[in-house]
Design an enzyme around this catalytic site. Sequence first.
Site, short mmCIF file in Angstrom:
data_model
loop_
_atom_site.label_atom_id
_atom_site.label_comp_id
_atom_site.label_asym_id
_atom_site.label_seq_id
_atom_site.Cartn_x
_atom_site.Cartn_y
_atom_site.Cartn_z
N ASP A 52 31.62 39.80 40.36
CA ASP A 52 30.28 40.30 40.06
C ASP A 52 30.08 40.38 38.56
O ASP A 52 30.84 41.06 37.86
CB ASP A 52 30.08 41.69 40.69
CG ASP A 52 28.71 42.25 40.41
OD1 ASP A 52 27.79 42.01 41.21
OD2 ASP A 52 28.54 42.94 39.38
N TYR A 57 25.78 41.55 30.52
CA TYR A 57 27.14 41.95 30.16
C TYR A 57 27.64 41.08 29.01
O TYR A 57 28.02 39.92 29.19
CB TYR A 57 28.09 41.81 31.35
CG TYR A 57 27.71 42.65 32.55
CD1 TYR A 57 26.86 43.74 32.45
CD2 TYR A 57 28.22 42.35 33.82
CE1 TYR A 57 26.52 44.51 33.56
CE2 TYR A 57 27.89 43.11 34.93
CZ TYR A 57 27.04 44.18 34.79
OH TYR A 57 26.71 44.93 35.89
N ALA A 295 38.30 45.10 35.72
CA ALA A 295 39.66 44.80 35.25
C ALA A 295 39.55 44.01 33.96
O ALA A 295 38.85 43.00 33.90
CB ALA A 295 40.42 43.99 36.29
#
Length: 328
Positions: A52, A57, A295
């Site tokens: 995702d 971002y 992560a």
Amino acid sequence: MEYRKLGATDLELSVIAHGAFALGGTMWGGNEKQDSINSIHASLDHGVTSIDTAPFYGFGLSEELVGEAIKGKDRSKIQLLTKFGLVWDGSNKGKGEFFFDAADNGKTIPVYKYASRENVIKEIEESLKRLGTDYVDLLQLHWPDATTSISETMEALELLIQQGKIRAAGVSNYSVAQLQQAAQTLKPASDQVPYSMLNRSIEKDLVSYASATHTGIIVYSPMERGLLAGKYFKEGSLKSDDHRNGYFTQFNLDKVKTLLQSIEPIATDKGVTLAQLVLRWTTLQPGISVVLAGARNAAQAIANAEAMSLELTTEELQFINLQLAGLQ
């Protein structure tokens, strides 16, 4: 790893999905390119097939890194989830709804919510190029835009499905009322919303609505951006440009610390980390389809995937929920 159908679609996603917000670096105190790519490779190697991301971002960087990481991989075995509707490059020409000023390398960049038909079509082409693919599995409206009718946005998404550029269309941060309105034009496959041990507001009405209408629920911030991993209470320091310095102030940190201390023995007894316990608890909550787990390196990605191997008894879940009741 466990896989679940998303709502009424034929999309089968990994229950733990790789959340790529932090890969963009912006608002997260930067990032390391190779670590980011390695984190995605590690996720894929450990059964996490869903990734995702979003144009916002890192102002395109996250999508670019995802595209680089999956290059040469079997695309049919990877589900790419991205978004649209946050504009920072001025292409909206003053249209849309002002959201906030983002800080990037000392610059202040105004970000707008903008979900017009024109912008939806523009953004998917940009995302496809950055991701290096000719289709996206799930395209999601990032945030509602009060200046654009929901029907206009849904019509644009329906067109992209017909064109084969996206397999399914979803939304993010939608209320039940907004989902109902959207369904008059195009029923969203899913709603991506915040949910965690510290934020269970969707249990009031969204979970029951989603269950009744076969709408998938994808949850973000299950770890409250790392707070529930417990590390903050042991180290207590973040880089000055890390947005979590402000984000964490919304919580009663003393109560959060007490909560984590009360449930950590379960994790210790089972040989897992507190973060893995929290993630697994989240995946087991009623109505939740997919849980996004961020992560920034391979070790974190592997730990997230391995959380699904944790088995919790009814008694253990009841104990955790009892501790959560103490937060109220």
